[in-house]
Design an enzyme around this catalytic site. Structure first.
Site, short mmCIF file in Angstrom:
data_model
loop_
_atom_site.label_atom_id
_atom_site.label_comp_id
_atom_site.label_asym_id
_atom_site.label_seq_id
_atom_site.Cartn_x
_atom_site.Cartn_y
_atom_site.Cartn_z
NE ARG A 90 -4.05 -1.93 0.42
CZ ARG A 90 -4.02 -3.21 0.04
NH1 ARG A 90 -2.98 -3.69 -0.59
NH2 ARG A 90 -5.06 -4.00 0.27
CB SER A 139 -8.64 -2.31 4.36
OG SER A 139 -8.95 -3.59 3.88
CD GLU A 142 -5.55 0.58 2.81
OE1 GLU A 142 -6.26 1.04 1.90
OE2 GLU A 142 -5.43 -0.62 3.04
N1 EPU Z 1 -10.75 -11.36 10.32
C1 EPU Z 1 -11.28 -11.24 11.59
N2 EPU Z 1 -12.44 -10.54 11.73
C2 EPU Z 1 -13.10 -9.99 10.69
C3 EPU Z 1 -12.55 -10.12 9.38
C4 EPU Z 1 -11.37 -10.81 9.23
O1 EPU Z 1 -10.75 -11.74 12.57
O2 EPU Z 1 -14.14 -9.35 10.90
C5 EPU Z 1 -9.45 -12.05 10.18
C6 EPU Z 1 -9.60 -13.43 9.60
O3 EPU Z 1 -8.74 -14.25 10.34
C7 EPU Z 1 -9.08 -13.30 8.20
C8 EPU Z 1 -8.09 -12.17 8.32
O4 EPU Z 1 -8.62 -11.31 9.32
O5 EPU Z 1 -8.45 -14.47 7.78
C9 EPU Z 1 -7.86 -11.41 7.04
O6 EPU Z 1 -9.12 -10.94 6.53
P1 EPU Z 1 -9.36 -10.77 4.96
O7 EPU Z 1 -9.03 -12.03 4.25
O8 EPU Z 1 -10.73 -10.21 4.78
O9 EPU Z 1 -8.28 -9.74 4.51
P2 EPU Z 1 -7.78 -8.39 5.16
O10 EPU Z 1 -6.36 -8.59 5.61
O11 EPU Z 1 -8.73 -7.84 6.16
C10 EPU Z 1 -6.73 -7.50 2.93
C11 EPU Z 1 -6.70 -6.19 2.21
C12 EPU Z 1 -7.98 -6.01 1.42
C13 EPU Z 1 -8.10 -7.14 0.41
C14 EPU Z 1 -8.11 -8.45 1.18
C15 EPU Z 1 -8.11 -9.64 0.25
C16 EPU Z 1 -5.35 -4.69 3.57
C17 EPU Z 1 -5.36 -3.54 4.54
N3 EPU Z 1 -6.55 -5.11 3.17
O12 EPU Z 1 -7.79 -7.42 3.88
O13 EPU Z 1 -7.88 -4.78 0.71
O14 EPU Z 1 -9.27 -7.03 -0.36
O15 EPU Z 1 -6.92 -8.55 2.00
O16 EPU Z 1 -6.85 -9.76 -0.33
O17 EPU Z 1 -4.29 -5.15 3.19
C18 EPU Z 1 -8.38 -2.46 0.93
O18 EPU Z 1 -7.16 -2.26 1.01
O19 EPU Z 1 -9.21 -1.52 0.97
C19 EPU Z 1 -8.87 -3.82 0.83
C20 EPU Z 1 -10.18 -4.12 0.86
#
Ligand code: EPU
Length: 347
Positions: A165, A239, A335
């Site tokens: 990012r 995010s 972000e």
């Molecule tokens: N999780 C929780 N609670 C929740 C949601 C998720 O505990 O309410 C935990 C779960 O263990 C899950 C982990 O968090 O496995 C990761 O969640 P997720 O797979 O949804 O991915 P993320 O790390 O929250 C990142 C990017 C997203 C992108 C997704 C998919 C960042 C800041 N965000 O989210 O990007 O779509 O991975 O690759 O890196 C964005 O930047 O706006 C964005 C949406």
């Protein structure tokens, strides 16, 4: 001819839909209008805030200076004799349209980025990523306007210095540059990028051992639609925090106390933690403060409950940062970019 609007509402110009008025607002459709906008800003003493799709922007109730929407559209896909294709896209083009166009033209490479809101320009500035792919991996070069020298520059992949990012456009040395267009390179020998847990699970549930780019695109769209709020219905900026990166010692300390913590080891011994996990485990999922809330279905997303302004979002953001710090000793970093009365980031 550039049109400048005074005291212009920004409510519909950011995906968060926050109530906000800009001192001045304009849309630049080409490099010439961009030039005119910077000349006007110089005359009036305005600070310029460039926005694309407004999907990573928090507008405070009053924004001082000129909000300039980069609206340089156009997308050309050129097949290459060595295989694959080059995509030339204007900074104001919606990234999702570029994804759709390239996949439906038979070229894989961008499908993991389907449904990310915002424009190509914004995607370059913050090196968007999802489901195991970052824009940087498809990036060749971009053109950018430099208001200081009034010149158009070409920046290579190396010069853009992409990270998680992050890009050179977020640093003081290049923050003034405005991306005009980007060239992306789609691979000749396409292989799916399907390592990301949720994506791999869905592809195997559908018994798609050899998925096509269109299969991956469809699954990514389904995953996103399931987890992330549609900004047309619920204001949000995706995010809200970056996933924090900590050292091995800190990660081990947290993992021994909280074995369910989601953590991804990175090269060099550092560890990326799921900010969503930290926020949920701190008991903040679903929390409402003023007219802003932590989304009930994904803890990393802050939403506009209706009629929120930047103050509501900033207060909720600060509360989350403080609670997660107290509970886990980890500092979350927002972000989105803030536009407001002053130059500093108040989140
Ligand atoms: N999780 C929780 N609670 C929740 C949601 C998720 O505990 O309410 C935990 C779960 O263990 C899950 C982990 O968090 O496995 C990761 O969640 P997720 O797979 O949804 O991915 P993320 O790390 O929250 C990142 C990017 C997203 C992108 C997704 C998919 C960042 C800041 N965000 O989210 O990007 O779509 O991975 O690759 O890196 C964005 O930047 O706006 C964005 C949406």
């Amino acid at each position: 001819m550039l049109q400048i609007h005074r005291d212009h509402p920004l409510d519909r110009l950011t995906t968060f839909g926050l109530k906000s008025i800009a001192e001045a607002y304009a849309e630049a459709h080409d490099a010439e209008e961009l030039r005119e906008a910077f000349a006007a800003a110089k005359r009036e003493g305005w600070r310029v805030h460039v926005i694309g799709g407004g999907s990573n922007t928090i507008a405070m109730p009053r924004v001082r200076g000129l909000v300039l929407r980069a609206a340089m559209t156009g997308c050309r896909i050129e097949p290459l004799s060595e295989g694959g294709a080059r995509v030339e896209a204007g900074a104001g083009e919606l990234l999702d349209r570029v994804v759709r166009l390239s996949v439906s033209s038979g070229f894989g490479g961008l499908e993991n980025l389907a449904m990310i809101p915002g424009t190509v320009g914004g995607a370059v500035v913050q090196n968007v990523g999802a489901y195991g792919l970052e824009l940087a991996e498809r990036f060749e070069r971009c053109r950018a306007y430099d208001p200081d020298s009034d010149e158009i520059r070409t920046l290579s992949l190396e010069e853009c210095d992409f990270g998680y990012r992050h890009s050179v456009f977020k640093t003081p040395s290049a923050a003034r540059l405005v991306v005009l267009s980007a060239d992306l390179r789609l691979p000749g020998r396409w292989r799916p990028t399907a390592g990301y847990k949720d994506l791999a699970a869905q592809l195997s549930a559908e018994r798609l051992a050899h998925p096509t780019p269109a299969d991956v695109e469809r699954v990514v769209r389904e995953l996103r639609a399931r987890k992330l709020p549609d900004p047309k219905q619920v204001g949000n900026a995706g995010s809200f925090f970056k996933n924090p990166v900590v050292n091995r010692v800190k990660a081990n300390e947290l993992l021994s106390k909280h074995p369910s913590l989601t953590a991804y080891p990175l090269a060099g011994g550092r560890v990326k933690l799921a900010a969503a996990w930290l926020i949920e485990a701190a008991g903040l999922k679903g929390l409402k403060l003023g007219r802003a809330a932590v989304y009930a279905r994904h803890a990393l997303i802050l939403v506009n409950e209706g009629g929120a302004d930047g103050e509501d979002v900033a207060a909720l953001s600060r509360l989350i940062v403080d609670r997660v710090k107290e509970r886990f000793g980890v500092t979350l970093e927002p972000e989105p970019v803030v536009m407001g009365e002053s130059a500093g980031n108040i989140l």
